[in-house]
Design a protein around this motif. Structure first.
Motif, PDB file in Angstrom:
ATOM      1  N   ARG A 108       6.769 -22.115 -74.582  1.00 31.38           N
ATOM      2  CA  ARG A 108       6.472 -21.376 -75.804  1.00 31.38           C
ATOM      3  C   ARG A 108       6.531 -19.875 -75.533  1.00 31.38           C
ATOM      4  N   ASP A 109       7.116 -19.153 -76.476  1.00 36.30           N
ATOM      5  CA  ASP A 109       7.163 -17.705 -76.341  1.00 36.30           C
ATOM      6  C   ASP A 109       5.786 -17.132 -76.661  1.00 36.30           C
ATOM      7  N   ALA A 110       5.337 -16.189 -75.882  1.00 41.06           N
ATOM      8  CA  ALA A 110       4.015 -15.580 -76.079  1.00 41.06           C
ATOM      9  C   ALA A 110       4.172 -14.095 -76.378  1.00 41.06           C
ATOM     10  N   VAL A 111       3.276 -13.579 -77.168  1.00 39.36           N
ATOM     11  CA  VAL A 111       3.283 -12.159 -77.513  1.00 39.36           C
ATOM     12  C   VAL A 111       2.666 -11.369 -76.371  1.00 39.36           C
ATOM     13  N   ASP A 112       3.396 -10.405 -75.865  1.00 38.68           N
ATOM     14  CA  ASP A 112       2.911  -9.547 -74.791  1.00 38.68           C
ATOM     15  C   ASP A 112       3.221  -8.107 -75.170  1.00 38.68           C
ATOM     16  N   GLU A 113       2.455  -7.582 -76.093  1.00 39.05           N
ATOM     17  CA  GLU A 113       2.671  -6.239 -76.614  1.00 39.05           C
ATOM     18  C   GLU A 113       1.342  -5.492 -76.655  1.00 39.05           C
ATOM     19  N   ASP A 143      -1.673 -18.993 -86.854  1.00 38.66           N
ATOM     20  CA  ASP A 143      -0.362 -18.549 -86.387  1.00 38.66           C
ATOM     21  C   ASP A 143      -0.592 -17.713 -85.124  1.00 38.66           C
ATOM     22  N   ALA A 144      -0.343 -18.306 -83.969  1.00 42.09           N
ATOM     23  CA  ALA A 144      -0.682 -17.666 -82.697  1.00 42.09           C
ATOM     24  C   ALA A 144       0.088 -16.368 -82.504  1.00 42.09           C
ATOM     25  N   HIS A 145       1.321 -16.309 -82.946  1.00 40.58           N
ATOM     26  CA  HIS A 145       2.102 -15.079 -82.781  1.00 40.58           C
ATOM     27  C   HIS A 145       1.525 -13.960 -83.644  1.00 40.58           C
ATOM     28  N   TYR A 146       1.146 -14.285 -84.861  1.00 39.75           N
ATOM     29  CA  TYR A 146       0.533 -13.280 -85.735  1.00 39.75           C
ATOM     30  C   TYR A 146      -0.766 -12.770 -85.124  1.00 39.75           C
ATOM     31  N   VAL A 147      -1.600 -13.683 -84.681  1.00 40.77           N
ATOM     32  CA  VAL A 147      -2.887 -13.297 -84.099  1.00 40.77           C
ATOM     33  C   VAL A 147      -2.683 -12.430 -82.858  1.00 40.77           C
TER      34      VAL A 147
END
Length: 394
Positions: A108-113, A143-147
């Protein structure tokens, strides 16, 4: 009176610098070509100083204001939505493992920003972010990406002083001055609120502190020698006068007291045929809407078949394929698709989430090539249903 300060325009660079020092990626209004868009802000020079906008039905133009206002426009062409909910993103990546019988390994792609600081976000767009907080992060399946993108956001809101002809936030209760607290959660709406005042040669920002984080940033500004001083009750009154005047300029309205029931009573109204004869089903209104959240998925792979990705991309209920199930689309006609869109925005969204799905930013009016006006359509349905709604000004 709350914590009121006066920030001179020369202090904007210091404010942006303090936010950068705290690890934020600063995002706000900036010029790109012939439009004001939401983009990365590195210095005050990135802001659209001295630029205003003309927005109305199927009309968007920029113009020189003749003054040095940094926020003398109604709203960027696109809202803050793509900052936290981008138009396209990778959901997962898969790769064939030739050392393991050719099985696929999926990650799964994860947000790293870094966390975002929204600078200059308008009340309507801030309310739209709060709506997404409920829709995308406030239910049992988040929505894990939004969070991941939304967590830790620092908000420097700007009170609106120059609404466009297409704006109707005052009737929606979403502007032009942002509410102190999220009406659903009670959480503070902003860390800092700026109101730009230009009068008799006086150019200043009235800065209102909304949170402890905001107070910490203001303290850092003062410690850095930035031109920030204590404000008074009179200064806050000046700020409120700016937004009161902006609200009085708005001529388009939605009758929020009746619109929910109007849409429920209008399922078979002949008005749908009328609007369908004008609507191009181009999806512009949904793509610029700050609250629309419909998506689809696209799977792509390389030519060898060794790697694949799933992308989530924005979709629109105006697309025939959006409602496709076995045997064909549920909503085949433009009539059905427009009815679905406006009924969801102004009626069934409230049934789902306890709020309306429209914030009165007016972008759907501005960017509709046919000039269809959601306020006029709602008013026309109200008149035809026998429920009183104020007439929209077009």
């Amino acid at each position: 009176m709350g914590d009121i300060r006066i920030l001179q325009p020369s202090g904007l660079d210091s404010l942006i610098g303090v936010l950068h020092e705290r690890g934020y990626r600063v995002v706000g209004p900036t010029l790109r070509g012939d439009a004001i868009v939401t983009g990365e802000i590195r210095a005050a020079s990135d802001l659209p100083q001295g630029v205003g906008d003309l927005q109305d039905a199927k009309t968007y133009r920029l113009h020189e204001r003749g003054d040095q206002a940094y926020f003398g426009f109604a709203a960027p062409a696109q809202s803050s939505k793509p900052v936290f909910f981008p138009a396209e993103e990778v959901v997962w990546r898969g790769r064939r493992d030739h050392d393991n019988d050719g099985h696929f390994t999926v990650e799964r792609d994860a947000v790293d920003e870094p966390p975002v600081a929204l600078l200059g976000v308008r009340s309507c767009d801030l309310r739209a972010v709060q709506i997404h907080d409920q829709v995308l992060a406030g239910r049992s399946h988040i929505d894990a990406h939004y969070v991941g993108r939304r967590d830790g956001t620092f908000v420097v809101a700007v009170a609106c002083s120059d609404p466009a002809a297409s704006c109707f936030c005052a009737s929606m209760g979403t502007g032009p001055r942002p509410a102190e607290n999220d009406p659903q959660t009670g959480a503070p709406s902003y860390d800092l609120l700026l109101t730009e005042v230009l009068a008799d040669g006086d150019h200043r920002f009235i800065l209102e502190v909304g949170t402890d984080r905001g107070a910490d940033v203001v303290a850092a500004l003062a410690a850095s020698g930035a031109p920030v001083t204590r404000g008074t009750d009179a200064d806050q009154a000046d700020a409120i006068a700016v937004t009161d005047a902006a609200a009085a300029l708005q001529t388009r309205v939605v009758d929020t007291a009746h619109v929910h029931d109007v849409l429920r009573a209008s399922a078979e109204s002949p008005r749908w045929e009328d609007v369908a004869s004008r609507c191009l089903a181009c999806t512009n209104c949904t793509l610029v809407c700050p609250t629309c959240f419909c998506t689809t998925v696209q799977d792509v792979s390389d030519l060898t078949g060794d790697s694949a990705e799933r992308h989530r991309v924005w979709d629109s209920c105006f697309s025939e394929s959006f409602s496709y199930i076995h045997g064909g689309p549920t909503r085949e006609s433009t009539k059905a698709r427009y009815r679905q869109w406006i009924t969801h925005k102004l009626s069934s969204w409230e049934d789902q989430f306890g709020m309306l799905g429209c914030v009165g930013c007016g972008r759907c009016i501005t960017w509709c090539p046919a000039g269809i006006d959601i306020t006029e359509e709602a008013a026309a349905l109200g008149r035809m249903s026998g429920l009183a709604t104020p007439a929209a000004t077009t």
